[in-house]
Design a protein around this motif. Structure first.
Motif, PDB file in Angstrom:
ATOM      1  N   GLN A  65       1.945   9.128  -6.156  1.00 43.91           N
ATOM      2  CA  GLN A  65       2.450  10.468  -5.887  1.00 43.91           C
ATOM      3  C   GLN A  65       3.518  10.881  -6.906  1.00 43.91           C
ATOM      4  O   GLN A  65       3.504  11.996  -7.421  1.00 43.91           O
ATOM      5  CB  GLN A  65       3.021  10.535  -4.469  1.00 43.91           C
ATOM      6  CG  GLN A  65       3.489  11.913  -4.061  1.00 43.91           C
ATOM      7  CD  GLN A  65       4.046  11.919  -2.646  1.00 43.91           C
ATOM      8  OE1 GLN A  65       4.216  10.866  -2.033  1.00 43.91           O
ATOM      9  NE2 GLN A  65       4.321  13.095  -2.126  1.00 43.91           N
ATOM     10  N   LYS A  76       2.370   1.664  -3.411  1.00 51.38           N
ATOM     11  CA  LYS A  76       1.332   2.110  -4.340  1.00 51.38           C
ATOM     12  C   LYS A  76       1.086   3.614  -4.194  1.00 51.38           C
ATOM     13  O   LYS A  76       0.973   4.329  -5.189  1.00 51.38           O
ATOM     14  CB  LYS A  76       0.045   1.329  -4.069  1.00 51.38           C
ATOM     15  CG  LYS A  76      -1.079   1.636  -5.000  1.00 51.38           C
ATOM     16  CD  LYS A  76      -2.302   0.796  -4.650  1.00 51.38           C
ATOM     17  CE  LYS A  76      -3.502   1.188  -5.483  1.00 51.38           C
ATOM     18  NZ  LYS A  76      -4.697   0.417  -5.095  1.00 51.38           N
ATOM     19  N   GLN A  77       1.049   4.098  -2.956  1.00 52.15           N
ATOM     20  CA  GLN A  77       0.868   5.529  -2.726  1.00 52.15           C
ATOM     21  C   GLN A  77       2.059   6.324  -3.246  1.00 52.15           C
ATOM     22  O   GLN A  77       1.896   7.395  -3.835  1.00 52.15           O
ATOM     23  CB  GLN A  77       0.668   5.799  -1.239  1.00 52.15           C
ATOM     24  CG  GLN A  77      -0.663   5.330  -0.702  1.00 52.15           C
ATOM     25  CD  GLN A  77      -0.772   5.484   0.798  1.00 52.15           C
ATOM     26  OE1 GLN A  77       0.222   5.768   1.487  1.00 52.15           O
ATOM     27  NE2 GLN A  77      -1.967   5.268   1.335  1.00 52.15           N
ATOM     28  N   GLN A 117       0.827  -1.203   0.000  1.00 46.15           N
ATOM     29  CA  GLN A 117       0.000   0.000   0.000  1.00 46.15           C
ATOM     30  C   GLN A 117       0.864   1.258   0.000  1.00 46.15           C
ATOM     31  O   GLN A 117       0.577   2.226  -0.712  1.00 46.15           O
ATOM     32  CB  GLN A 117      -0.933   0.006   1.219  1.00 46.15           C
ATOM     33  CG  GLN A 117      -2.022  -1.026   1.170  1.00 46.15           C
ATOM     34  CD  GLN A 117      -2.975  -0.787   0.014  1.00 46.15           C
ATOM     35  OE1 GLN A 117      -3.272   0.334  -0.361  1.00 46.15           O
ATOM     36  NE2 GLN A 117      -3.443  -1.870  -0.576  1.00 46.15           N
TER      37      GLN A 117
END
Length: 84
Positions: free
Chosen positions: A37, A32-33, A29
Motif C-alpha cells: 500500500q 506485506k499489505q 501478511q
C-alpha cells in the motif's frame, strides 16, 4: 504414566509453537499489505512519478556510454555505502 505426561508436554509445546507460527504468519501478511500500500501511494505521488520517469529515461538511454559510466559510478558508491 510418565510417557503420557511427556507426550502431553510435547503436544502442549507443539500447540503453542503452532499458534505462534500462525500469529507470525498473519503479522507478516499484514506488513506485506502495508508495504504494498505504501509503495502504491509513493508511486502515485509527485516524487514517485519523478523517480519513475527518470528511471524510464535512463533505461531508454541504457546503451549510451555516459549513462553507463554514471550508472557504474553511482552503483559503486551505493555498494560501498551499504558495506560500510
Amino acid at each position: 504414566m510418565l510417557v503420557q505426561q511427556l507426550l502431553k508436554k510435547q503436544q502442549l509445546k507443539l500447540t503453542v509453537l503452532t499458534d505462534q507460527g500462525q500469529l507470525q504468519h498473519e503479522l507478516l501478511q499484514v506488513r506485506k499489505q502495508q508495504l504494498a500500500q505504501s509503495g502504491r501511494a509513493f508511486i502515485g505521488s509527485t516524487p514517485g512519478l519523478i523517480v519513475s520517469f527518470s528511471l524510464g529515461c535512463l533505461f531508454q538511454m541504457r546503451h549510451n556510454s555516459t549513462v553507463k559510466l554514471l550508472r557504474s559510478t553511482f552503483g559503486l558508491r551505493w555498494m560501498t555505502k551499504l558495506i560500510v
